[in-house]
Write an enzyme that holds these catalytic residues in place. Structure first.
Site, PDB file in Angstrom:
ATOM      1  N   ASP A  72      -4.315   3.666  -6.569  1.00  0.00           N
ATOM      2  CA  ASP A  72      -3.480   4.854  -6.408  1.00  0.00           C
ATOM      3  C   ASP A  72      -3.226   5.554  -7.741  1.00  0.00           C
ATOM      4  OD1 ASP A  72      -3.382   4.542  -3.694  1.00  0.00           O
ATOM      5  OD2 ASP A  72      -1.445   3.530  -3.662  1.00  0.00           O
ATOM      6  N   GLY A  73      -3.148   4.785  -8.816  1.00  0.00           N
ATOM      7  CA  GLY A  73      -2.950   5.385 -10.143  1.00  0.00           C
ATOM      8  C   GLY A  73      -4.092   6.322 -10.502  1.00  0.00           C
ATOM      9  N   LYS A 174      26.680   8.974 -13.235  1.00  0.00           N
ATOM     10  CA  LYS A 174      26.333   7.999 -14.264  1.00  0.00           C
ATOM     11  C   LYS A 174      25.417   6.997 -13.570  1.00  0.00           C
ATOM     12  CE  LYS A 174      29.258   6.593 -18.053  1.00  0.00           C
ATOM     13  NZ  LYS A 174      30.465   5.942 -18.480  1.00  0.00           N
ATOM     14  N   TYR A 189       7.938   4.393  -6.344  1.00  0.00           N
ATOM     15  CA  TYR A 189       9.125   3.976  -7.098  1.00  0.00           C
ATOM     16  C   TYR A 189      10.413   4.269  -6.314  1.00  0.00           C
ATOM     17  CZ  TYR A 189      11.700   3.192 -11.511  1.00  0.00           C
ATOM     18  OH  TYR A 189      12.515   2.711 -12.498  1.00  0.00           O
ATOM     19  N   GLN A 247       3.099   8.332 -15.690  1.00  0.00           N
ATOM     20  CA  GLN A 247       1.942   8.413 -16.586  1.00  0.00           C
ATOM     21  C   GLN A 247       2.139   9.438 -17.705  1.00  0.00           C
ATOM     22  OE1 GLN A 247      -1.033   9.090 -13.513  1.00  0.00           O
ATOM     23  NE2 GLN A 247      -1.651   6.953 -13.534  1.00  0.00           N
TER      24      GLN A 247
END
EC number: 2.7.1.23
Length: 296
Positions: A72-73, A174, A189, A247
């Site tokens: 996938d990268g 925060k 992610y 990336q």
């Protein structure tokens, strides 16, 4: 029906399995008398390939189809480079997950042949564009197919920021950071940080706080055409980082503004006809696998 005559190949470097797969792919394409162009970086580690080579940008301009061999990268990198050229992209999975690169190496010949014969689905996936402004001046920008993430970099401190959506103040927070993800990136992610899984056909963006300092802070899904403005607090001691697809990275200072919105050009992602998004989720995320059945 689209005729694919000029086929570009992009491969992940540093893997002998990728090179083996590219050799098989090259053989199949040449047997079908198609014009094959190798990305120059992968061509350097394939001596004697005998093919035309070009940069990634030139692939986008010259090809009717680009095939990405990797994980996938590799697809994320290719997507950011190729979306502006409107060239369809097909993925052969030589990575671990394979949400985007969905042809298995053992079915390469049959599945790629089907695509070349016109048996495929096309999915348009949108990307995000991000820019950091310092006193109104753009000091960093990048594109992302998965996500744009504001995070503390190497620091372990929390960061403080304000979130505005379409010019309206939403909240100040925060947290360890903030993830802004596309439906494509909702299984990356953002999922790890507790975000929802969004079907790729949705025109929506999800905003996921990372370890927020208040328990009432939750992911929020907004319209895909929203403009998000994230303002880093002037009172912070650290310089947070912005990452696009994990990336591309750039740094912003306290008081800087990060603007995230949909990129006008979309990625045209090609799938075999039997592609099933829920099956991909089942396989990759281990849904409904019985204990001890040996499934990943």
């Amino acid at each position: 029906m689209e005729q694919f005559r000029n086929i570009g190949i992009i491969g992940r470097l540093g893997s002998s399995q990728v090179l083996d797969t590219i050799r098989r792919l090259k053989k199949l394409l040449i047997e079908r008398q198609l014009h094959v162009i190798l990305e120059d970086t992968i061509a350097e580690v394939l001596p004697g390939h005998g093919l035309q080579t070009s940069s990634r940008k030139s692939l986008g301009e010259a090809c009717d189809l680009v095939i990405v061999v990797g994980g996938d990268g590799s697809m994320l990198g290719a997507a950011r480079a190729l979306a502006q050229f409107n060239v369809p992209v097909l993925g052969i999975n030589r990575g671990s997950l394979g949400f985007l690169t969905d042809i298995r190496p053992d079915e390469l010949e049959t599945k790629v042949a089907e695509v070349l014969d016109g048996q495929f689905l096309v999915e348009n996936r949108f990307l995000l564009q991000a820019e950091v402004r310092h006193h109104g001046e753009v000091i960093g920008q990048g594109d992302a197919l998965n996500d744009v993430v504001l995070h503390p970099g190497k620091s372990t401190r929390m960061i403080e920021f304000e979130l505005h959506i379409d010019g309206q103040f939403v909240c100040s927070q925060k947290a360890d950071g903030l993830i802004v993800a596309t439906p494509t990136g909702s299984t990356a992610y953002a999922l790890s940080a507790g975000g929802p899984i969004m079907h790729p056909k949705l025109d929506a963006i999800v905003v996921v706080p990372m370890y927020p300092h208040t328990l009432s802070s939750r992911p929020i899904v907004v319209d895909g055409n929203s403009e998000l403005k994230i303002v880093a607090s002037k009172d912070m001691q650290i310089y947070p980082q912005v990452s696009c697809d994990g990336q591309n990275h750039f740094t912003c200072a306290p008081g800087d503004t990060l603007i995230v919105s949909k990129k006008p050009q979309k990625l045209r992602l090609i799938h075999p006809l039997d592609h099933n998004y829920y099956e991909v989720c089942r396989t990759k995320l281990g849904w409904g696998s019985r204990l001890g059945s040996g499934h990943d």
